[in-house]
Design a protein around this motif. Structure first.
Motif, mmCIF file in Angstrom:
data_model
loop_
_atom_site.group_PDB
_atom_site.id
_atom_site.type_symbol
_atom_site.label_atom_id
_atom_site.label_comp_id
_atom_site.label_asym_id
_atom_site.label_seq_id
_atom_site.Cartn_x
_atom_site.Cartn_y
_atom_site.Cartn_z
ATOM 1 N N GLU A 2 12.883 -5.353 11.459
ATOM 2 C CA GLU A 2 12.151 -5.248 10.206
ATOM 3 C C GLU A 2 11.027 -6.174 10.077
ATOM 4 O O GLU A 2 10.044 -5.508 9.549
ATOM 5 C CB GLU A 2 13.238 -5.660 9.056
ATOM 6 C CG GLU A 2 12.744 -5.177 7.638
ATOM 7 C CD GLU A 2 12.677 -3.736 7.485
ATOM 8 O OE1 GLU A 2 11.818 -3.411 6.778
ATOM 9 O OE2 GLU A 2 13.456 -2.986 8.018
ATOM 10 N N LYS A 4 8.927 -6.738 12.386
ATOM 11 C CA LYS A 4 7.871 -6.252 13.378
ATOM 12 C C LYS A 4 7.329 -4.872 12.520
ATOM 13 O O LYS A 4 6.076 -4.697 12.416
ATOM 14 C CB LYS A 4 8.657 -5.800 14.473
ATOM 15 C CG LYS A 4 7.294 -5.033 15.635
ATOM 16 C CD LYS A 4 7.894 -4.821 16.962
ATOM 17 C CE LYS A 4 9.088 -3.979 17.023
ATOM 18 N NZ LYS A 4 9.694 -3.604 18.319
ATOM 19 N N LYS A 5 8.160 -4.252 11.867
ATOM 20 C CA LYS A 5 7.798 -3.070 11.033
ATOM 21 C C LYS A 5 6.923 -3.563 10.141
ATOM 22 O O LYS A 5 5.660 -2.729 9.710
ATOM 23 C CB LYS A 5 9.075 -2.284 10.525
ATOM 24 C CG LYS A 5 8.689 -0.972 9.987
ATOM 25 C CD LYS A 5 10.037 -0.427 9.728
ATOM 26 C CE LYS A 5 9.931 1.247 9.165
ATOM 27 N NZ LYS A 5 11.157 1.856 8.829
ATOM 28 N N GLU A 6 7.321 -4.412 9.191
ATOM 29 C CA GLU A 6 6.376 -5.194 8.117
ATOM 30 C C GLU A 6 4.968 -5.485 8.614
ATOM 31 O O GLU A 6 4.026 -5.375 7.874
ATOM 32 C CB GLU A 6 7.024 -6.148 7.518
ATOM 33 C CG GLU A 6 8.199 -5.541 6.416
ATOM 34 C CD GLU A 6 8.862 -6.944 5.802
ATOM 35 O OE1 GLU A 6 8.253 -7.912 5.566
ATOM 36 O OE2 GLU A 6 10.028 -6.672 5.499
ATOM 37 N N ASN A 9 2.942 -2.486 9.761
ATOM 38 C CA ASN A 9 2.533 -1.732 8.386
ATOM 39 C C ASN A 9 1.138 -2.527 7.656
ATOM 40 O O ASN A 9 0.382 -1.749 7.114
ATOM 41 C CB ASN A 9 3.595 -1.672 7.495
ATOM 42 C CG ASN A 9 4.513 -0.465 7.734
ATOM 43 O OD1 ASN A 9 4.127 0.426 8.181
ATOM 44 N ND2 ASN A 9 5.886 -0.542 7.127
#
Length: 112
Positions: A2, A4-6, A9
């Motif tokens: 999560e 890494k995804k943030e 983004n």
């Protein structure tokens, strides 16, 4: 995962922020009103939130890059925006710099 995804983004928002102004200017050689501009950018796969676009249009108008004119021909009044002659010059310079940046990045990414 999560985190890494943030992070990705966040980087994507930064990349997009640098391209939105150029994208908007590219679409204003002919008069457009805000919503029609939003639709055109979505069609080109560059969706922009209205709360990002409208302040940008007002700022560009204040800077003399855009001209605006109200139209009352439709049921609801619409404010149309178009590049000023100064805005056309700014757009051409930005486009030239953008193309240089793309070339440099393609070279860097190929080598990487």
């Amino acid at each position: 995962m999560e985190a890494k995804k943030e992070l990705v983004n966040t980087f994507l928002v930064e990349l997009k922020r640098g391209t939105v102004t150029l994208a908007v200017l590219s679409q204003l050689k002919e008069p457009e009103y805000g919503y029609s501009l939003l639709e055109k950018l979505v069609k080109e796969q560059l969706p922009i939130e209205s709360n990002t676009l409208y302040p940008l249009l007002r700022r560009l108008e204040k800077q003399g890059i855009l001209l605006s004119q109200w139209s009352t021909e439709e049921a609801r009044p619409r404010k149309y925006y178009k590049l000023s002659s100064f805005g056309e010059e700014v757009y051409e310079l930005l486009k030239k710099e953008w193309k240089k940046s793309v070339d440099v990045m393609q070279s860097i990414l190929r080598e990487g």
